[in-house]
Design an enzyme around this catalytic site. Structure first.
Site, PDB file in Angstrom:
ATOM      1  N   LYS A  13       0.929  -1.007  -0.079  1.00 28.39           N
ATOM      2  CA  LYS A  13       0.040  -0.073   0.050  1.00 28.39           C
ATOM      3  C   LYS A  13       0.838   1.500   0.064  1.00 28.39           C
ATOM      4  O   LYS A  13       0.639   2.150  -0.618  1.00 28.39           O
ATOM      5  CB  LYS A  13      -0.871  -0.130   1.354  1.00 28.39           C
ATOM      6  CG  LYS A  13      -1.737  -0.989   1.551  1.00 28.39           C
ATOM      7  CD  LYS A  13      -2.718  -1.035   2.475  1.00 28.39           C
ATOM      8  CE  LYS A  13      -2.158  -0.949   4.082  1.00 28.39           C
ATOM      9  NZ  LYS A  13      -1.279  -2.023   4.512  1.00 28.39           N
ATOM     10  N   ARG A  88      -8.767   0.975   9.824  1.00 22.83           N
ATOM     11  CA  ARG A  88      -8.332  -0.262  10.238  1.00 22.83           C
ATOM     12  C   ARG A  88      -9.099  -1.079  11.105  1.00 22.83           C
ATOM     13  O   ARG A  88      -8.961  -2.237  11.519  1.00 22.83           O
ATOM     14  CB  ARG A  88      -7.001  -0.153  10.989  1.00 22.83           C
ATOM     15  CG  ARG A  88      -5.557  -0.671   9.990  1.00 22.83           C
ATOM     16  CD  ARG A  88      -4.529  -0.231  10.660  1.00 22.83           C
ATOM     17  NE  ARG A  88      -3.574  -0.951  10.382  1.00 22.83           N
ATOM     18  CZ  ARG A  88      -2.307  -0.513   9.812  1.00 22.83           C
ATOM     19  NH1 ARG A  88      -2.226   0.769   9.141  1.00 22.83           N
ATOM     20  NH2 ARG A  88      -1.255  -1.327   9.697  1.00 22.83           N
ATOM     21  N   ARG A 127      12.020  -6.195   4.648  1.00 20.05           N
ATOM     22  CA  ARG A 127      11.813  -4.998   4.098  1.00 20.05           C
ATOM     23  C   ARG A 127      12.645  -3.956   4.905  1.00 20.05           C
ATOM     24  O   ARG A 127      13.219  -4.083   5.866  1.00 20.05           O
ATOM     25  CB  ARG A 127      10.074  -4.542   4.720  1.00 20.05           C
ATOM     26  CG  ARG A 127       9.944  -3.180   4.262  1.00 20.05           C
ATOM     27  CD  ARG A 127       8.490  -3.044   4.442  1.00 20.05           C
ATOM     28  NE  ARG A 127       8.015  -3.132   5.612  1.00 20.05           N
ATOM     29  CZ  ARG A 127       6.568  -2.838   5.770  1.00 20.05           C
ATOM     30  NH1 ARG A 127       5.712  -2.738   4.492  1.00 20.05           N
ATOM     31  NH2 ARG A 127       6.090  -2.487   6.911  1.00 20.05           N
ATOM     32  N   ARG A 160      12.524  -1.742  10.365  1.00 20.85           N
ATOM     33  CA  ARG A 160      11.419  -1.233  11.278  1.00 20.85           C
ATOM     34  C   ARG A 160      11.391  -2.211  12.603  1.00 20.85           C
ATOM     35  O   ARG A 160      11.377  -3.655  12.445  1.00 20.85           O
ATOM     36  CB  ARG A 160      10.051  -1.148  10.792  1.00 20.85           C
ATOM     37  CG  ARG A 160       9.875   0.193  10.217  1.00 20.85           C
ATOM     38  CD  ARG A 160       8.673   0.263   9.267  1.00 20.85           C
ATOM     39  NE  ARG A 160       7.351  -0.378  10.127  1.00 20.85           N
ATOM     40  CZ  ARG A 160       6.243  -0.267   9.430  1.00 20.85           C
ATOM     41  NH1 ARG A 160       6.193   0.207   8.210  1.00 20.85           N
ATOM     42  NH2 ARG A 160       5.069  -0.871  10.035  1.00 20.85           N
ATOM     43  N   ARG A 171       0.967  -8.851  13.632  1.00 24.08           N
ATOM     44  CA  ARG A 171       0.274  -7.907  13.123  1.00 24.08           C
ATOM     45  C   ARG A 171      -0.535  -8.590  12.033  1.00 24.08           C
ATOM     46  O   ARG A 171      -1.736  -8.128  11.530  1.00 24.08           O
ATOM     47  CB  ARG A 171       1.257  -6.916  12.297  1.00 24.08           C
ATOM     48  CG  ARG A 171       2.157  -5.908  13.111  1.00 24.08           C
ATOM     49  CD  ARG A 171       3.430  -5.404  12.616  1.00 24.08           C
ATOM     50  NE  ARG A 171       3.076  -4.796  11.486  1.00 24.08           N
ATOM     51  CZ  ARG A 171       4.073  -4.263  10.495  1.00 24.08           C
ATOM     52  NH1 ARG A 171       5.067  -5.044  10.453  1.00 24.08           N
ATOM     53  NH2 ARG A 171       3.669  -3.497   9.415  1.00 24.08           N
TER      54      ARG A 171
HETATM   55  P1  AMP Z   1       1.910   0.553   9.236  1.00 28.21           P
HETATM   56  O1  AMP Z   1       2.933   1.414   8.845  1.00 28.21           O
HETATM   57  O2  AMP Z   1       0.563   0.978   8.407  1.00 28.21           O
HETATM   58  O3  AMP Z   1       2.098  -0.866   9.033  1.00 28.21           O
HETATM   59  O4  AMP Z   1       1.474   0.946  10.755  1.00 28.21           O
HETATM   60  C1  AMP Z   1       2.329   0.614  11.717  1.00 28.21           C
HETATM   61  C2  AMP Z   1       1.694   0.693  13.079  1.00 28.21           C
HETATM   62  O5  AMP Z   1       1.300   1.923  13.445  1.00 28.21           O
HETATM   63  C3  AMP Z   1       0.544  -0.510  12.988  1.00 28.21           C
HETATM   64  O6  AMP Z   1       1.042  -1.604  13.616  1.00 28.21           O
HETATM   65  C4  AMP Z   1      -0.304   0.153  14.150  1.00 28.21           C
HETATM   66  O7  AMP Z   1       0.549  -0.018  15.538  1.00 28.21           O
HETATM   67  C5  AMP Z   1      -0.225   1.826  14.042  1.00 28.21           C
HETATM   68  N1  AMP Z   1      -1.214   2.112  13.214  1.00 28.21           N
HETATM   69  C6  AMP Z   1      -1.218   2.570  11.859  1.00 28.21           C
HETATM   70  N2  AMP Z   1      -2.192   2.908  11.552  1.00 28.21           N
HETATM   71  C7  AMP Z   1      -3.161   2.676  12.241  1.00 28.21           C
HETATM   72  C8  AMP Z   1      -4.551   2.878  12.254  1.00 28.21           C
HETATM   73  N3  AMP Z   1      -5.255   3.294  11.381  1.00 28.21           N
HETATM   74  N4  AMP Z   1      -5.083   2.431  13.541  1.00 28.21           N
HETATM   75  C9  AMP Z   1      -4.500   1.946  14.539  1.00 28.21           C
HETATM   76  N5  AMP Z   1      -3.134   1.687  14.733  1.00 28.21           N
HETATM   77  C10 AMP Z   1      -2.478   2.159  13.560  1.00 28.21           C
END
Ligand code: AMP
Length: 214
Positions: A13, A88, A127, A160, A171
Site C-alpha cells: 500500500k 483499520r 523490508r 522497522r 500484525r
Molecule cells: P503501518 O506502517 O501502516 O503498518 O502501521 C504501523 C503501526 O502503526 C501499526 O502496526 C499500528 O500499531 C499503528 N497504526 C497505523 N495505522 C493505524 C490505524 N489506522 N489504527 C491503529 N493503529 C495504526
C-alpha cells in the site's frame, strides 16, 4: 480523488500510495508514517503510540481518529487524498464516514491489495525503511542501488522494529481480526476493487490506475 488503500501489512500500500500521490498531486495520508514520525520526534502522541506499535497492536481508535480529522481538515486534502493504513477497524470506518459527511465529500474507491500470507511474511521481514524520507526497499525484491543506502535521499536504511518475525505474525493476526471485516462492508457498498498485490510494482501501479479510472 478520494481513495482508501486497504490490505494487510506488507501488501504494498505504502509503495503504491507514495507514487500515485505524487503523480496525482494529492497527499498520501499514511497513519503509520505519521505515528512513526511522532515517535521519532518524541511528541506526546508518539509516546502514547510507541508501545502499541512495538508489539504489533493497533493504536486506540480515538487517537487515530483525532489524527485523521486534523489531517483531512488541512487545505492540501481538499483536492483529494489517498488514505494508506486507515481505516483499520469498524469504528475507524464509521468515523471516516462521519468526517467525510461533515466535509461534504465521499470516497471514490477502496482498493484492496490481495497478497498471500506466505508472501507477506517474506516481504515484511526483508523490508528496509528510510527513516529520513520514508521510502521502503526490500533486500531481495527491491534492493537499493547501494546496499543499505536510500536511493532517494542517501540516508542509511533500517529495519522497522515491528518488521521482526514474531511481531509480523502478530500484525497479520490483528489484520485478520480487526481490519479484514472492513472488506465486506465496502464490498456491499460497491466501492471495493480488488487488485492482485503480487507481481511487478509497475503492473500493480497500472492495475490501480485502471481500477480508479473505471
Ligand atoms: P503501518 O506502517 O501502516 O503498518 O502501521 C504501523 C503501526 O502503526 C501499526 O502496526 C499500528 O500499531 C499503528 N497504526 C497505523 N495505522 C493505524 C490505524 N489506522 N489504527 C491503529 N493503529 C495504526
Amino acid at each position: 480523488m478520494r481513495l482508501v488503500f486497504l490490505g494487510p501489512p506488507g501488501a504494498g500500500k505504502g509503495t503504491q500510495a507514495r507514487e500515485l500521490a505524487r503523480e496525482w498531486s494529492v497527499p498520501q495520508v499514511a497513519t503509520g508514517d505519521m505515528l512513526r514520525e511522532a515517535v521519532t520526534n518524541g511528541t506526546p502522541l508518539g509516546r502514547e503510540a510507541k508501545a502499541f506499535m512495538d508489539r504489533g497492536a493497533l493504536v486506540p481508535d480515538d487517537v487515530i481518529i483525532g489524527l485523521i480529522a486534523e489531517r483531512l481538515a488541512q487545505p492540501d486534502a481538499k483536492r483529494g487524498f489517498i488514505l494508506d493504513g486507515f481505516p483499520r477497524t469498524i469504528p475507524q470506518a464509521d468515523a471516516l464516514e462521519r468526517l467525510l459527511g461533515e466535509l461534504g465529500v465521499s470516497l471514490d474507491r477502496v482498493i484492496y491489495f490481495d497478497v498471500a500470507e506466505a508472501e507477506l511474511l517474506r516481504r515484511l521481514t526483508g523490508r528496509r525503511f528510510c527513516p529520513a524520507c520514508q521510502s521502503t526497499f526490500h533486500v531481495v525484491f527491491n534492493p537499493p542501488k547501494r546496499e543499505n543506502v536510500c536511493d532517494r535521499c542517501g540516508s542509511t536504511l533500517v529495519q522497522r522494529e515491528d518488521d521482526r518475525e514474531a511481531t509480523v505474525r502478530k500484525r497479520l493476526q490483528v489484520y485478520a481480526d480487526q481490519t479484514a471485516p472492513l472488506l465486506d462492508r465496502y464490498r456491499k457498498r460497491g466501492t471495493l476493487t480488488t487488485v492482485a498485490g503480487e507481481g511487478k510494482i509497475d503492473a500493480i501501479h497500472a492495475a490501480i490506475k485502471k481500477a480508479v479510472a473505471g
